[in-house]
Each structure stands twice: as C-alpha cells, then as structure tokens.
Design a protein around this motif. Structure first.
Motif, short mmCIF file in Angstrom:
data_model
loop_
_atom_site.label_atom_id
_atom_site.label_comp_id
_atom_site.label_asym_id
_atom_site.label_seq_id
_atom_site.Cartn_x
_atom_site.Cartn_y
_atom_site.Cartn_z
N UNK A 153 0.84 -1.21 0.00
CA UNK A 153 0.00 0.00 0.00
C UNK A 153 0.86 1.25 0.00
N UNK A 154 1.86 1.31 0.91
CA UNK A 154 2.70 2.51 0.99
C UNK A 154 3.57 2.64 -0.25
N UNK A 155 4.02 1.52 -0.82
CA UNK A 155 4.85 1.60 -2.03
C UNK A 155 4.04 2.14 -3.20
N UNK A 156 2.82 1.65 -3.37
CA UNK A 156 1.98 2.16 -4.46
C UNK A 156 1.63 3.63 -4.22
N UNK A 157 1.39 3.96 -2.96
CA UNK A 157 1.08 5.35 -2.61
C UNK A 157 2.25 6.27 -2.96
N UNK A 158 3.46 5.86 -2.62
CA UNK A 158 4.64 6.69 -2.91
C UNK A 158 4.90 6.77 -4.40
N UNK A 159 4.63 5.69 -5.14
CA UNK A 159 4.80 5.72 -6.60
C UNK A 159 3.84 6.73 -7.22
N UNK A 160 2.62 6.79 -6.71
CA UNK A 160 1.65 7.77 -7.21
C UNK A 160 2.09 9.20 -6.87
N UNK A 161 2.64 9.39 -5.66
CA UNK A 161 3.14 10.71 -5.28
C UNK A 161 4.25 11.18 -6.21
N UNK A 162 5.12 10.27 -6.61
CA UNK A 162 6.19 10.63 -7.54
C UNK A 162 5.62 10.96 -8.90
N UNK B 34 14.79 10.01 -7.77
CA UNK B 34 16.08 10.20 -8.43
C UNK B 34 16.04 9.73 -9.88
N UNK B 35 15.37 8.58 -10.12
CA UNK B 35 15.28 8.06 -11.48
C UNK B 35 14.50 9.00 -12.39
N UNK B 36 13.37 9.52 -11.90
CA UNK B 36 12.58 10.43 -12.72
C UNK B 36 13.33 11.74 -12.98
N UNK B 37 14.08 12.21 -12.01
CA UNK B 37 14.86 13.44 -12.21
C UNK B 37 15.96 13.22 -13.23
N UNK B 38 16.66 12.10 -13.15
CA UNK B 38 17.71 11.78 -14.12
C UNK B 38 17.13 11.61 -15.53
N UNK B 39 15.94 11.02 -15.63
CA UNK B 39 15.30 10.86 -16.93
C UNK B 39 14.94 12.23 -17.51
N UNK B 40 14.43 13.12 -16.66
CA UNK B 40 14.11 14.47 -17.14
C UNK B 40 15.37 15.22 -17.57
N UNK B 41 16.44 14.99 -16.86
CA UNK B 41 17.70 15.64 -17.22
C UNK B 41 18.22 15.14 -18.55
N UNK C 162 11.19 18.65 -11.51
CA UNK C 162 11.70 17.39 -10.96
C UNK C 162 12.87 17.62 -10.00
N UNK C 163 13.73 18.59 -10.33
CA UNK C 163 14.83 18.92 -9.41
C UNK C 163 14.27 19.46 -8.10
N UNK C 164 13.26 20.29 -8.20
CA UNK C 164 12.62 20.81 -6.99
C UNK C 164 11.97 19.69 -6.20
N UNK C 165 11.30 18.76 -6.90
CA UNK C 165 10.64 17.63 -6.23
C UNK C 165 11.67 16.76 -5.50
N UNK C 166 12.80 16.51 -6.15
CA UNK C 166 13.83 15.67 -5.53
C UNK C 166 14.41 16.37 -4.29
N UNK C 167 14.63 17.68 -4.39
CA UNK C 167 15.15 18.42 -3.23
C UNK C 167 14.17 18.36 -2.08
N UNK C 168 12.88 18.55 -2.35
CA UNK C 168 11.88 18.47 -1.29
C UNK C 168 11.80 17.08 -0.69
N UNK C 169 12.01 16.06 -1.52
CA UNK C 169 11.97 14.68 -1.03
C UNK C 169 13.10 14.43 -0.04
N UNK C 170 14.30 14.87 -0.40
CA UNK C 170 15.43 14.73 0.53
C UNK C 170 15.14 15.45 1.84
N UNK C 171 14.65 16.66 1.74
CA UNK C 171 14.40 17.48 2.92
C UNK C 171 13.35 16.83 3.83
#
Length: 591
Positions: free
Chosen positions: A50-59, A98-105, A145-154
């Motif tokens: 449940x939490x994995x699918x939830x996090x995948x949707x958030x990404x 990280x994967x989605x950010x690298x793909x966008x880059x 995506x860079x902003x999203x990754x930064x917020x995720x780390x934080x």
C-alpha cells in the motif's frame, strides 16, 4: 471524502481500479485514508504494498507534501514493530524520485537554468522571461523534478531525524542530498541543508533523551556516523567553493571529535587537517594554514604509508608554508582603528587554535622551532633547505630576491616574494642612505617590469614592518633613514650591539685563554664584593623584616580600634531607638 474499508487489501484493490481508468488522484486519496486510518493503525504485511503504491503515485503526480504526510503516518505505524519496512519505503521513494529526475535531465538536453532558490522558482522575473522568450524546456521539464527531488530529501531527513532505528539511513540520505547539490550546482540548497542538519544535531543535544527511540551521542557508532557525514559535508563545501560553510563544518567536526568516546582514526584526522589547511589557505590565513600542514605531516608520518619522495615533497611544502607566514605588523592599520579590537583578535586566534587542538595560538617562531625539532628541514628538498637558510638568519643577503626568483616559482610564490622583499629592504636600510630605482628594480626581478607594482609593494612593506624610507620621484631614487627619529636610534643601537657580539666572538676565537682568564678574574672580583657587603645586606634585610612586622601589628591594632568604635556607635544607636520606642509606648498609654 474519506473511504472506509474493512480490510486494507480492499483499499489496495480499489486504488488499482482507479489507476487503470486514469484517476490517479482518487487512488492516492484512497491509499492515504488507509495509512491515516485509526482502524488500521497496527502494522501488517499488507501495508508495505500500500505505501509503495502510494509513494509511486506521489512521484508520478509530483506531490512531495503528500508523500511526506504518508511517510510520517507510516513511520508512526511501523517504527517500533518493523523499522526495516520504513527503510525500504523511504529508499523506494527516493530511488523513484532520483530516477525520474535523471530521466528528465537526459530528455531535456539543457542545463538547469539559473534559479537562486528552488523553494521559490516562480519569481516575477522568471515569469516575464518565460512569457517573452516562449516555453523553455529546462524550466518546464527539468526544474519541477529537481525541486521535487530536493523536497523529497528534505522531508525524509525531517522524518528520520533523532531516530536510532533508522540512523544509518538518515546519514545516507544526508550524503545523497549533498551529492545532489554538487550535481545540480545548488549552493542555496546546500546552505539550507547544512542549517537543517545543524538544527537536527542541536535538537538532539537538547531534547533527544526525552524520546524512546532517540539517538545517544555517547554511542561510538552514532559518533562515527555524524563524523562521517560532517566530513562529507566539509568535502562538498570545498568542492562547491562555499568557504563559510566549510569553516562551519570544521567547527562541527572539531566539536564532535571533542566528545568522542575514543580517539578518532589517524587517517580521518589526517584528512581533516588536510582540508582545514586548504580552508585556511583560501582565507589567506597562512599562519594557521602552515600549522595545519604541520599537523597533517605528523599524522601522515605516523601512518607509515608513504614513500620517501612523498614525505620529502610534504616536508618541503610545510617548510615553505612556514617561511611564507608574513611578518607581524608593528601597528594597527588606520582603516581598522575603530573596527579592530586587539582583545577580539586574540580571542579569534584562540578559537582558531582550538580547531587544531592547540592550547595556545601558534607563531612563526614557534613553528620554526617545531620544524627544527621534528627534522623537517633536513627531510625537505635541497633547494628548500637553501631557501630556509636565507630566511631564518640575519643579516639577509642583498640579492635574496634574485635568489628566490631564480630558484623558486611554485606554490606560495607571492607570500615568499613579499617576505623576501621586506628582508632585502631591511638589509639595504643598514647599508644605503639612498638607492636608484633602476638599481632597486635590478635587485627585484619578479617586479622589475612593473615599477608601480614594485612601489606599491615597498609602501605596504614599509607600513607594516616599520621601515623608515621615502620615495623621491624627482631624482628617481629611494631614501632610507629619511629623518632622525627613535627608529633610527633603535637601529643604531641594534647595529652596535651586533658589532659588539661579533667582536666578542672574534676575540674568543683569537685569544681564548685571555678571555677565559678575564672571565675568571671577573668571577673572583664578584665574590669579593659579595663577601664585603653580605653582612650589611643581611642586617638591612633583618631591619626591613622588623619594620614590616611592626607595621602589620600597627595595622591590626588600628583595625581592632575601628571595630570597637563601630560597635559602640551601633550600641548607642540601638539604645536611642529603644528609648524612642519606650517614649512612644508611654504616650500612647497616657492617651
């Protein structure tokens, strides 16, 4: 509207149905209700998908704040039961981001546009620029995506702070966030990350012991993890050339090392002093830079993992760094008469010395003594040994600048040249009254082609080192001893004292027996004078002792008399008060 399910499996099934028909937001809402539900607060195995699918949707939806909310509820659910599940969920979420950010880059084929702060991307200037220039792929594709990754780390760091169950993961994420700042050249975010980490550590010192899963800083493993993270932080700050943050990291590392239950590894200390030396060099503080290098050399020598050539190169660098330390100024610059405080400067020196585990601030003379004591001069290159001989003994040779210019054009070139110029000017001031510019330029090859630069260097040297000289541009010469002053008198006394010492040494070499006999006769004469006056001196000492004792007794008597007088005055005052009180009582009774 909240969704109520008897079993978590039903919520997972319903969310999958919403995803199939493209209603990702509805699926996200269903899964969040399950994670937040009090009915399903007890952790079960089914909560993991449940939490994995939830996090995948958030990404997919770039909803970092919803991911933060879901992870906080999931942490409260499983941190006491299965902390490993929390680690897997956080790791899965960050890997996706990280994967989605690298793909966008990779898809963008452009660099990240200049944005001062990812927390405030849409500034009025950027909106106007986008409207004028049209759609910019780097802003529309990569920046979110860079902003999203930064917020995720934080958010993950905030989630895992002060939790001994996931302490290793917390430090791994902190180091990943630092690598993110380097990869995307995010200086503002690195400063914020540093402030967050420092705030977490401060909270740990103040309130950490009140929590059940709190981190205990007296634990050697926790100390090692924090020290490792701060070392990575220091290295990252140096890589990004953020020297203020690098200095703050040095302060944190030094504070952590002071509470270590056991001494840090020699290799770690060596790395620390090597990086500290670089920071001091960038701060133009050559004194503490040289002191750091000396510490680094001692630790490298203890490891015994070096070749003879490496040790020679490092010893040479330490010797040159010590020689490059500028001479102390004889007075305070006029620009700092109001702002600079000597006591404040001394306190700063003590603070910097504490970063190197020194009880007192180093000086150039103390470092030179350490060089001799440790034998670094003999371990250095022969050329460095020759340079050392030029600088440590006075009088300095007149052609010292030529020797330096011919033989040494490497690191510390500018400081060495400045010190060589000061040394040469001191020697010339003892020899010449005036000197032509052409002749002076010939003696200073590294500034011969730039007369204005040479004049500026001479003026600075004269101001900081109390050299008495004056420029004469009409006659194109430099005058020494331009007026009769106290400095000239002191200089003449110094020359006479040096001449006297040289003549005494020469006399001892030519006629040693005569010098020895004169010394013996002088010793006998001193003994005779002592024998003649010792009785008088002894009686004088006894008389002085008697006078001191009498004065002490007199002072004691006066003190006793004063105390007795004060006691009588107090008794009289109290008696008057009692009489007044009795009169008042009598009057009240009669009335």
């Amino acid at each position: 509207m909240p969704h109520h399910f008897q079993k978590p499996e039903n919520a997972l099934k319903r969310a999958s149905e919403f995803i199939e028909v493209g209603k990702h937001q509805r699926a996200l809402s269903v899964l969040l209700d399950v994670v937040k539900s009090r009915r399903h607060r007890t952790w079960q195995k089914v909560h993991e998908p449940i939490i994995l699918k939830y996090l995948a949707l958030c990404v997919d939806l770039k909803k970092s704040h919803l991911a933060k909310e879901g992870l906080f509820h999931y942490r409260n659910m499983c941190q006491y039961v299965n902390a490993k599940s929390l680690e897997e969920a956080v790791g899965f979420y960050l890997r996706l981001a990280e994967a989605r950010t690298e793909r966008a880059r990779a898809d963008c084929h452009q660099l990240l546009p200049h944005i001062d702060d990812l927390d405030n991307v849409q500034t009025p200037e950027s909106v106007i620029l986008t409207a004028v220039s049209g759609e910019q792929p780097a802003i529309t594709l990569l920046t979110p995506w860079v902003k999203f990754l930064w917020e995720s780390y934080k958010h993950c760091l905030e989630l895992l702070r002060n939790n001994s169950k996931v302490e290793r993961l917390y430090h791994d994420i902190a180091q990943k966030a630092m690598k993110f700042c380097v990869a995307y050249e995010r200086k503002t975010e690195f400063r914020k990350l540093y402030d967050n980490l420092r705030g977490h550590l401060g909270h740990l010192h103040k309130h950490g012991h009140h929590q059940v899963v709190a981190i205990n800083l007296s634990n050697p493993e926790s100390q090692a993890l924090h020290l490792e993270t701060r070392m990575v932080q220091l290295d990252t700050a140096i890589t990004m050339e953020l020297w203020q943050e690098a200095f703050k990291a040095i302060e944190d590392i030094n504070a952590l090392m002071s509470i270590l239950s056991k001494s840090a590894k020699i290799s770690l200390l060596a790395t620390y002093y090597q990086k500290v030396a670089l920071v001091f060099w960038k701060a133009a503080n050559i004194l503490f830079h040289a002191s750091s290098l000396l510490k680094y050399f001692q630790l490298v020598k203890e490891t015994k993992r070096y070749s003879s050539s490496e040790l020679q190169n490092l010893a040479s660098r330490v010797v040159i760094a010590v020689l490059a330390i500028p001479r102390p100024s004889f007075f305070i610059d006029t620009d700092f008469l109001v702002e600079r405080d000597e006591s404040l400067f001394e306190r700063h020196q003590i603070i910097l010395a504490s970063l190197l585990n020194l009880s007192t601030p180093p000086t150039k003379s103390s470092l030179i003594r350490d060089l001799v004591k440790l034998g670094l001069v003999t371990k250095a290159h022969p050329l460095v040994q020759e340079i050392y001989k030029l600088f440590v003994k006075e009088p300095y040779p007149v052609d010292i600048c030529t020797l330096i210019s011919d033989h040494y054009r490497k690191l510390y070139e500018q400081p060495i040249q400045d010190i060589a110029l000061v040394s040469m000017l001191k020697t010339l001031s003892h020899i010449y009254v005036s000197l032509k510019f052409k002749e002076l330029a010939r003696m200073v090859p590294f500034a011969a082609d730039h007369q204005l630069c040479l004049e500026r260097k001479i003026v600075e040297a004269a101001k900081r080192n109390n050299l008495n000289l004056r420029f004469d541009h009409r006659n194109q010469c430099l005058h020494f001893r331009c007026d009769v002053s106290r400095a000239d008198g002191d200089r003449q006394q110094t020359c006479l004292a040096r001449l006297y010492s040289s003549l005494r040494g020469l006399m001892s070499s030519i006629r040693p027996k005569l010098v020895e006999s004169n010394r013996e006769s002088l010793k006998h004469r001193l003994v005779e004078v002592y024998d003649e006056d010792k009785e008088v001196e002894y009686r004088a000492l006894l008389e002085r002792k008697r006078i001191i004792e009498e004065r002490k007794e007199l002072l004691e008597t006066l003190c006793l008399q004063k105390e007795e007088e004060e006691r009588k005055l107090l008794e009289q005052k109290q008696q008057r008060l009692r009489e007044a009180e009795m009169e008042r009582i009598t009057r009240e009774a009669e009335a």
